[in-house]
Design a protein around this motif. Structure first.
Motif, mmCIF file in Angstrom:
data_model
loop_
_atom_site.group_PDB
_atom_site.id
_atom_site.type_symbol
_atom_site.label_atom_id
_atom_site.label_comp_id
_atom_site.label_asym_id
_atom_site.label_seq_id
_atom_site.Cartn_x
_atom_site.Cartn_y
_atom_site.Cartn_z
ATOM 1 N N GLY A 279 0.820 -1.210 0.000
ATOM 2 C CA GLY A 279 0.000 0.000 0.000
ATOM 3 C C GLY A 279 0.854 1.260 0.000
ATOM 4 O O GLY A 279 0.637 2.189 -0.785
ATOM 5 N N ALA A 280 1.858 1.295 0.863
ATOM 6 C CA ALA A 280 2.739 2.460 0.933
ATOM 7 C C ALA A 280 3.541 2.610 -0.347
ATOM 8 O O ALA A 280 3.785 3.732 -0.824
ATOM 9 N N MET A 281 3.944 1.467 -0.937
ATOM 10 C CA MET A 281 4.737 1.534 -2.165
ATOM 11 C C MET A 281 3.915 2.087 -3.314
ATOM 12 O O MET A 281 4.378 2.939 -4.085
ATOM 13 N N ILE A 282 2.678 1.637 -3.471
ATOM 14 C CA ILE A 282 1.815 2.124 -4.555
ATOM 15 C C ILE A 282 1.509 3.605 -4.362
ATOM 16 O O ILE A 282 1.517 4.384 -5.318
ATOM 17 N N VAL B 202 4.556 5.492 -5.473
ATOM 18 C CA VAL B 202 4.658 5.492 -6.940
ATOM 19 C C VAL B 202 3.705 6.522 -7.532
ATOM 20 O O VAL B 202 4.075 7.312 -8.413
ATOM 21 N N GLN B 203 2.459 6.532 -7.065
ATOM 22 C CA GLN B 203 1.474 7.484 -7.586
ATOM 23 C C GLN B 203 1.894 8.925 -7.312
ATOM 24 O O GLN B 203 1.782 9.790 -8.183
ATOM 25 N N LYS B 204 2.387 9.191 -6.118
ATOM 26 C CA LYS B 204 2.830 10.538 -5.768
ATOM 27 C C LYS B 204 4.019 10.971 -6.640
ATOM 28 O O LYS B 204 4.065 12.103 -7.138
ATOM 29 N N THR B 205 4.964 10.055 -6.842
ATOM 30 C CA THR B 205 6.142 10.375 -7.657
ATOM 31 C C THR B 205 5.758 10.666 -9.098
ATOM 32 O O THR B 205 6.258 11.618 -9.716
#
Length: 481
Positions: free
Chosen positions: A185-188, A191-194
């Protein structure tokens, strides 16, 4: 073609487009615009005066221009071929809209497991994401085709090096807390924020003069390899001032695309007197040899001359970059420009000696294929070209040979896979004696140098043409040499 015939061919082409409708696309028609949309992209077909047609594909998500070309509608068969090419690009763009994320670690073992967990999470969240993993030694080969690259913490120190090779793609080191817990969850979310915040760096083309004091009316066209695609930029200079410019992005080099640009520009600006054309490949007396694109000794300049009754000065891309550098960098009159295409073992060089471009027999100077075939490398050169370290090896040994033969004052380099000029210089210094070492300069953007070389050569040779010094040899007896 008279006005009635122009109207007739335009009406026939518009009717033909309607006959090609696909159920997977949405169509909107008006007199001067046809719009064809999919879920992810929108194609626009604009119709202008003088039967000029413009094809453009825009991303619905970002409004980014992902396909562009224009042409004068004289030949329906050719127009239909271009339409099919545009539709292929439009429909295939559906697949490209999947966000592709590449994870990388030393051996791809831990990142492969994390990628599997991330794919499962994306499916549950109904996200159109694909996560894949590779080992570090393959990231340079594969990374250019992904939207974002995630590095495991243990290779985070390589982030800057990878970023230098793929500046258009966000590169992120996974926080140890996320990686250690496989926190999907934190990784996705990261990724979306980046991806939301990522803005490609603007072009850092060197500051050059945009005007040249001359009385000519010259259309300059430069075709060059830019990692993911073939880019064609064109500018019309009238009396030294840029009147208009544009860019076309394609996946391959086709002479008909060049002819379309010329037809359109000459139709809009009939006062154009001459054309400066710079392309990859071996150029000799207006003929172009570029076998990997299926172009073998094609009479490009002669074809343009007969087609539009305007002289065309054809040049090699590396030569014109070198010529542009020499014209702008007054400190160097003996220099070499090296270009190593992304992922390719075969590079090219432009050579300037005593302020003059070295062309050699058959204009083959700077073609490095034979040289690199016979150098001793640590692995096959095609395998080396897939990695940054391998590309540095190819470049350093090639440049060392060039220095031993030509003793340049400076070596200019452009290679997306090997952008660390200090590291490259260190490798060359292991082979070349210190007293022979030239200055090393990395060029981030070659376009302006290439355009400068193209316009200056066009001015020079068009003047010779007007004085009658080369027209007979160049156009009426092109096989003489």
């Amino acid at each position: 073609m008279n006005e009635n015939m122009q109207d007739e061919i335009l009406e026939e082409f518009q009717a033909w487009i309607k006959s090609q409708e696909r159920t997977s696309c949405r169509y909107v028609y008006s007199d001067k615009l046809i719009t064809i949309s999919t879920q992810y992209a929108r194609a626009e077909i604009h119709f202008y005066d003088m039967n000029i047609v413009e094809f453009r594909i825009l991303s619905i998500k970002s409004e980014e221009n992902i396909f562009y070309l224009h042409f004068q509608l004289n030949d329906r068969k050719h127009a239909e071929e271009l339409f099919h090419e545009m539709m292929t690009a439009l429909v295939s763009y559906n697949e490209e809209q999947t966000v592709k994320v590449l994870l990388c670690c030393t051996s791809a073992l831990t990142t492969s497991y994390f990628a599997e967990q991330l794919n499962n999470a994306a499916k549950i969240l109904s996200l159109n994401y694909i996560f894949e993993a590779v080992s570090y030694d393959r990231v340079y080969e594969k990374g250019l085709y992904y939207d974002i690259i995630l590095l495991a913490p243990q290779i985070g120190f390589q982030q800057k090096k990878i970023h230098n090779a793929m500046k258009e793609i966000p590169i992120l080191t996974i926080p140890a807390g996320i990686f250690g817990r496989y926190d999907t969850g934190a990784m996705i979310n990261l990724v979306q924020k980046t991806l939301r915040e990522h803005k490609p760096q603007p072009s850092k083309a060197e500051v050059v003069a945009s005007a040249f004091e001359n009385g000519d009316k010259i259309l300059c066209i430069c075709v060059f390899n830019s990692s993911r695609q073939i880019r064609t930029i064109y500018r019309y200079y009238r009396n030294g001032t840029i009147i208009t410019e544009g860019e076309i992005k394609k996946k391959n080099i086709v002479i008909s695309d060049i002819l379309d640009i010329i037809d359109t520009m000459v139709a809009v600006y009939p006062e154009i007197e001459c054309i400066g054309l710079t392309m990859p490949g071996i150029e000799q007396s207006g003929r172009l040899h570029l076998p990997y694109e299926g172009i073998r000794d094609e009479e490009v300049s002669l074809e343009i001359y007969h087609r539009c009754n305007r002289v065309c000065i054809l040049s090699n891309d590396c030569n014109q970059v070198a010529y542009g550098i020499c014209s702008l960098e007054e400190n160097y009159k003996n220099l070499i420009y090296n270009f190593q295409p992304y992922g390719s073992a075969i590079g090219g060089a432009g050579i300037i000696a005593n302020g003059e471009l070295v062309r050699g027999k058959g204009n083959g100077a700077g073609e490095l294929d034979v040289l690199t075939q016979n150098l001793q490398f640590s692995a096959p050169r095609d395998e080396l070209a897939k990695t940054a370290d391998g590309t540095y090896e190819i470049l350093s040994k090639s440049i060392a040979c060039e220095i031993s033969l030509l003793s340049p004052e400076a070596v200019f380099v452009h290679s997306a896979m090997a952008p660390d000029i200090d590291h490259l210089k260190e490798l060359v210094a292991k082979i070349v004696p210190e007293r022979s070492m030239p200055d090393f300069v990395y060029i981030n953007d070659t376009r302006e140098y290439m355009m400068v070389g193209t316009i200056l050569k066009a001015i020079e040779w068009y003047d010779k043409y007007n004085r009658g010094e080369w027209e007979m040899r160049y156009y009426r007896d092109t096989k003489e040499e």
